[in-house]
Design a protein around this motif. Structure first.
Motif, mmCIF file in Angstrom:
data_model
loop_
_atom_site.group_PDB
_atom_site.id
_atom_site.type_symbol
_atom_site.label_atom_id
_atom_site.label_comp_id
_atom_site.label_asym_id
_atom_site.label_seq_id
_atom_site.Cartn_x
_atom_site.Cartn_y
_atom_site.Cartn_z
ATOM 1 N N GLU A 202 -13.837 -47.244 106.709
ATOM 2 C CA GLU A 202 -14.758 -48.040 107.536
ATOM 3 C C GLU A 202 -16.148 -47.424 107.662
ATOM 4 O OE1 GLU A 202 -14.009 -50.881 108.072
ATOM 5 O OE2 GLU A 202 -11.841 -51.008 108.128
ATOM 6 N N GLY A 203 -16.241 -46.100 107.670
ATOM 7 C CA GLY A 203 -17.544 -45.467 107.810
ATOM 8 C C GLY A 203 -18.435 -45.721 106.612
ATOM 9 N N PHE A 204 -17.910 -45.457 105.407
ATOM 10 C CA PHE A 204 -18.701 -45.691 104.199
ATOM 11 C C PHE A 204 -18.999 -47.177 104.021
ATOM 12 C CE2 PHE A 204 -17.024 -41.483 103.137
ATOM 13 C CZ PHE A 204 -18.137 -40.883 102.558
ATOM 14 N N THR A 205 -18.011 -48.025 104.335
ATOM 15 C CA THR A 205 -18.237 -49.464 104.167
ATOM 16 C C THR A 205 -19.256 -49.986 105.169
ATOM 17 O OG1 THR A 205 -15.996 -49.739 103.299
ATOM 18 C CG2 THR A 205 -17.111 -51.710 104.053
ATOM 19 N N SER A 206 -19.211 -49.485 106.398
ATOM 20 C CA SER A 206 -20.240 -49.875 107.365
ATOM 21 C C SER A 206 -21.616 -49.413 106.900
ATOM 22 C CB SER A 206 -19.921 -49.291 108.745
ATOM 23 O OG SER A 206 -18.798 -49.930 109.309
ATOM 24 N N TYR A 207 -21.660 -48.231 106.293
ATOM 25 C CA TYR A 207 -22.956 -47.751 105.796
ATOM 26 C C TYR A 207 -23.425 -48.576 104.596
ATOM 27 C CZ TYR A 207 -26.811 -44.520 105.161
ATOM 28 O OH TYR A 207 -28.074 -43.968 105.076
ATOM 29 N N SER A 208 -22.490 -49.233 103.899
ATOM 30 C CA SER A 208 -22.898 -50.103 102.795
ATOM 31 C C SER A 208 -23.772 -51.250 103.296
ATOM 32 C CB SER A 208 -21.677 -50.654 102.049
ATOM 33 O OG SER A 208 -21.024 -51.684 102.778
ATOM 34 N N GLU A 209 -23.582 -51.645 104.558
ATOM 35 C CA GLU A 209 -24.440 -52.679 105.157
ATOM 36 C C GLU A 209 -25.882 -52.179 105.232
ATOM 37 O OE1 GLU A 209 -22.706 -53.327 108.980
ATOM 38 O OE2 GLU A 209 -20.693 -53.293 108.148
ATOM 39 N N THR A 210 -26.048 -50.932 105.675
ATOM 40 C CA THR A 210 -27.379 -50.323 105.744
ATOM 41 C C THR A 210 -27.984 -50.204 104.353
ATOM 42 O OG1 THR A 210 -26.898 -49.098 107.776
ATOM 43 C CG2 THR A 210 -28.612 -48.200 106.349
ATOM 44 N N LEU A 211 -27.175 -49.761 103.386
ATOM 45 C CA LEU A 211 -27.674 -49.582 102.021
ATOM 46 C C LEU A 211 -28.040 -50.917 101.386
ATOM 47 C CD1 LEU A 211 -25.152 -46.859 100.818
ATOM 48 C CD2 LEU A 211 -27.529 -46.537 101.527
ATOM 49 N N PHE A 212 -27.256 -51.967 101.659
ATOM 50 C CA PHE A 212 -27.594 -53.289 101.136
ATOM 51 C C PHE A 212 -28.913 -53.768 101.753
ATOM 52 C CE2 PHE A 212 -27.545 -57.938 101.535
ATOM 53 C CZ PHE A 212 -27.436 -58.300 100.201
ATOM 54 N N THR A 213 -29.073 -53.560 103.049
ATOM 55 C CA THR A 213 -30.326 -53.939 103.713
ATOM 56 C C THR A 213 -31.501 -53.209 103.079
ATOM 57 O OG1 THR A 213 -29.127 -54.297 105.792
ATOM 58 C CG2 THR A 213 -31.515 -54.054 105.946
ATOM 59 N N GLU A 214 -31.299 -51.935 102.759
ATOM 60 C CA GLU A 214 -32.358 -51.157 102.105
ATOM 61 C C GLU A 214 -32.667 -51.698 100.715
ATOM 62 O OE1 GLU A 214 -33.004 -46.552 100.545
ATOM 63 O OE2 GLU A 214 -31.906 -46.923 102.406
ATOM 64 N N THR A 215 -31.630 -52.036 99.965
ATOM 65 C CA THR A 215 -31.827 -52.555 98.614
ATOM 66 C C THR A 215 -32.659 -53.833 98.624
ATOM 67 O OG1 THR A 215 -29.710 -51.630 97.861
ATOM 68 C CG2 THR A 215 -30.635 -53.418 96.561
ATOM 69 N N ILE A 216 -32.377 -54.718 99.566
ATOM 70 C CA ILE A 216 -33.024 -56.034 99.583
ATOM 71 C C ILE A 216 -34.335 -56.030 100.365
ATOM 72 C CG2 ILE A 216 -32.723 -58.476 100.151
ATOM 73 C CD1 ILE A 216 -30.882 -57.426 97.909
ATOM 74 N N PHE A 217 -34.365 -55.312 101.490
ATOM 75 C CA PHE A 217 -35.502 -55.437 102.407
ATOM 76 C C PHE A 217 -36.286 -54.144 102.613
ATOM 77 C CE2 PHE A 217 -32.280 -58.584 103.748
ATOM 78 C CZ PHE A 217 -33.009 -59.743 103.515
ATOM 79 N N GLY A 218 -35.831 -53.049 102.072
ATOM 80 C CA GLY A 218 -36.598 -51.811 102.171
ATOM 81 C C GLY A 218 -36.032 -50.808 103.159
ATOM 82 N N LYS A 219 -36.557 -49.593 103.069
ATOM 83 C CA LYS A 219 -36.018 -48.454 103.814
ATOM 84 C C LYS A 219 -36.220 -48.595 105.322
ATOM 85 C CE LYS A 219 -35.387 -43.656 102.560
ATOM 86 N NZ LYS A 219 -35.828 -42.569 101.653
ATOM 87 N N GLN A 220 -37.365 -49.128 105.736
ATOM 88 C CA GLN A 220 -37.620 -49.269 107.167
ATOM 89 C C GLN A 220 -36.654 -50.270 107.796
ATOM 90 O OE1 GLN A 220 -39.538 -47.477 109.120
ATOM 91 N NE2 GLN A 220 -38.915 -48.653 110.917
ATOM 92 N N ALA A 221 -36.399 -51.361 107.090
ATOM 93 C CA ALA A 221 -35.433 -52.350 107.586
ATOM 94 C C ALA A 221 -34.051 -51.725 107.730
ATOM 95 C CB ALA A 221 -35.379 -53.544 106.640
ATOM 96 N N ALA A 222 -33.663 -50.917 106.747
ATOM 97 C CA ALA A 222 -32.359 -50.256 106.793
ATOM 98 C C ALA A 222 -32.272 -49.298 107.969
ATOM 99 C CB ALA A 222 -32.117 -49.509 105.485
ATOM 100 N N ALA A 223 -33.341 -48.556 108.213
ATOM 101 C CA ALA A 223 -33.366 -47.611 109.336
ATOM 102 C C ALA A 223 -33.226 -48.358 110.661
ATOM 103 C CB ALA A 223 -34.654 -46.799 109.312
ATOM 104 N N GLU A 224 -33.890 -49.491 110.771
ATOM 105 C CA GLU A 224 -33.817 -50.277 112.003
ATOM 106 C C GLU A 224 -32.419 -50.855 112.193
ATOM 107 O OE1 GLU A 224 -36.951 -53.150 111.735
ATOM 108 O OE2 GLU A 224 -38.541 -51.623 111.723
#
Length: 561
Positions: free
Chosen positions: A366-388
């Motif tokens: 669950e931890g790595f998979t939840s972080y995949s949400e952040t990484l997907f957000t970064e891939t599509i919308f950028g690093k700042q979006a992922a951080a937020e």
């Protein structure tokens, strides 16, 4: 500051005593049944599952099932009594194999099969053997799937049967007999045959091999899985489905994509499932190739929210972005994509390809998979979006109990295995401070442990070794403690020197911190004793807490000198 330090020691000591007392009280709640379910007992040792061949026929009117499971196994050590799991009220009719009709006895949700009367005169030779378990009954019905688990017997908007399974945690033995422990997956995959009325479609894992007509207006749908599969991932979906297909050229070559939705949701599905391709490309970029090219990728509409069923991901998010239309992060970014498509598909890497041996280590799923949400957000919308986004999901952290649960009793730890573990991985990424290296570690995990069952120690040790930083104390802090570390600090009178230390943390906590403001950076390595650093002019003391807490899951506290 001496008296404050002494008080802190006393408070931490009392907190530890209380936590240990609570843990002991919880541990005493476990039963013999929990141990039989969660332990590699003497009756599970000595034999390894090679393959399952499952046949099941549900009765939609009575909400019952009957079926059989041919278990092919390798006997490495002589086994007199074998443990097969099948949860009550399901009943075993007979167990046969090798021209034998085996005797057996039930002990709650466990069946003990007497393969031999005695081992004393048995001339043992390792080998591949088989037995078939015939069973029937009314399985537990899920009331709030996927959280409570069981079979889901519903109808669609046209009053047609809409049936599915969801059994993570509760276990696959809620609906079919197997060696129901995460540490043993069938090395050569399995077949799943589902017998349904000929007006309905049955979908399971892997690829559809055959649809045959049976007597009395029934059809048999035969699905084939070529890869190892954990038992809770095995699925049965029945309904008035329609299908369309696509392909994607990925890191493993051509990947077949199949989409199954209820007939009246075809147009909605085609629009919403456009997110699958960018999702797979993002997950492959960060984690490595999709682990089940042989078995394809399927997204299957289900009568519940969703589940990571291997190569047949269950989808019930109502064709909306977010989590049933909500943004779990509150940042706005969680409404830019479909939570179930991104999250449940991420489990193909963590959970399905890499499976923990014990349920207590489910943070790896669950931890790595939840972080995949952040990484997907970064891939599509950028690093700042992922951080937020990653900062936003912290509001869901409860710190109610430790993330790692009790071993050997089929018990998960805290639900913080999702959002807290995700933030822990983000902390590790910040500490490594090299995104290329961090990505290589994620891909390295999926390469080294591809299609394996693992322990948390293996994952922790791999990250520490490959990063060149010992993260043992960071893992202890976030996985085995409910304390949130506090960075205490104060400045010299001329505000040029920063004094800092860690408090409210596990002994030896060694998380390095990078304080960044624009192009100004200062790296500090706090310990539990006071240390100093020089602050660049552009980093204002008044902004320090905000800068640090948005990047790291810690608290900060400015104290008096």
């Amino acid at each position: 500051m001496k008296w404050k330090e002494a008080l802190l020691v006393v408070v931490c000591f009392l907190f530890t005593l209380i936590s240990k007392a609570q843990l002991m009280e919880e541990k005493n709640l476990f039963t013999k049944a929990d141990t039989l379910r969660g332990t590699i007992t003497e009756y599970r040792k000595g034999w390894d599952v090679i393959r399952y061949d499952l046949t099941v026929q549900p009765d939609i009117i009575t909400k019952s099932i009957e079926g059989k499971n041919l278990i092919t196994y390798k006997e490495d050590l002589p086994v007199r009594v074998m443990q097969i799991d099948l949860q009550q009220p399901l009943a075993i009719d007979s167990i046969t194999g090798n021209n034998n009709n085996y005797k057996f006895r039930r002990d709650g949700n466990v069946c003990f099969v007497y393969l031999r009367d005695s081992l004393a005169k048995y001339k043992f030779a390792p080998g591949i053997r088989q037995l078939t378990v015939y069973y029937h009954g009314t399985p537990k019905e899920a009331k709030r799937a996927p959280w409570d688990g069981g079979l889901i017997w519903k109808t669609d908007l046209n009053n047609n049967p809409f049936i599915a399974t969801a059994c993570q945690g509760l276990g696959a033995s809620i609906w079919w007999p197997c060696k129901d422990h995460q540490s043993d997956e069938p090395d050569s995959g399995m077949s799943i045959r589902i017998i349904t009325p000929d007006t309905l479609v049955a979908i399971s894992n892997g690829r559809l091999q055959n649809v045959s007509n049976s007597k009395g207006g029934y059809k048999t749908w035969t699905w084939q899985v070529k890869n190892p599969i954990n038992s809770y991932d095995v699925t049965m979906n029945i309904g008035k489905y329609t299908k369309w297909s696509d392909t994607l050229i990925g890191e493993g070559g051509k990947l077949d994509l199949d989409y199954w939705v209820l007939d009246y949701n075809l147009e909605k599905g085609k629009k919403q499932f456009e997110q699958v391709k960018p999702m797979i490309r993002s997950h492959e970029y960060w984690f490595g190739k999709y682990p089940f090219y042989q078995d394809s990728y399927k997204l299957v509409e289900s009568p519940f929210l969703g589940m990571e069923h291997q190569s047949a991901v269950a989808y019930g998010n109502k064709f909306e972005n977010g989590y049933l239309g909500r943004d779990l992060s509150g940042s706005g970014w969680g409404l830019k994509w479909d939570f179930i498509i991104i999250h449940e598909s991420g489990h193909e890497w963590f959970g399905n390809s890499i499976t923990t041996k014990d349920l207590a280590d489910m943070w790896v799923h669950e931890g790595f998979t939840s972080y995949s949400e952040t990484l997907f957000t970064e891939t599509i919308f950028g690093k700042q979006a992922a951080a937020e986004y990653n900062f936003g999901i912290r509001k869901n952290i409860r710190n109610d109990k430790t993330i790692i649960g009790f071993y050997g009793v089929n018990k998960e730890g805290s639900g913080d295995m999702y959002y807290k573990a995700s933030n822990m991985l983000n902390i590790i990424r910040q500490a490594i401070n090299d995104d290329a290296k961090f990505r290589s570690i994620l891909r390295g995990i999926n390469s080294k442990f591809y299609h394996q069952t693992v322990t948390t120690k293996q994952i922790e040790d791999f990250i520490s070794k490959e990063s060149g930083h010992d993260f043992t104390k960071i893992f202890d802090q976030y996985l085995r403690s409910t304390q949130v570390p506090t960075l205490e600090y104060y400045s010299s009178k001329n505000k040029k020197k920063l004094f800092f230390r860690w408090a409210n943390c596990t002994s030896g906590f060694n998380l390095p911190i990078m304080i960044s403001q624009g192009k100004e950076d200062v790296a500090i390595t706090p310990t539990e004793t006071w240390k100093t650093a020089t602050l660049p002019k552009k980093i204002m003391l008044s902004n320090l807490s905000d800068i640090i807490e948005k990047r790291y899951y810690v608290t900060t506290k400015q104290v008096k000198e």
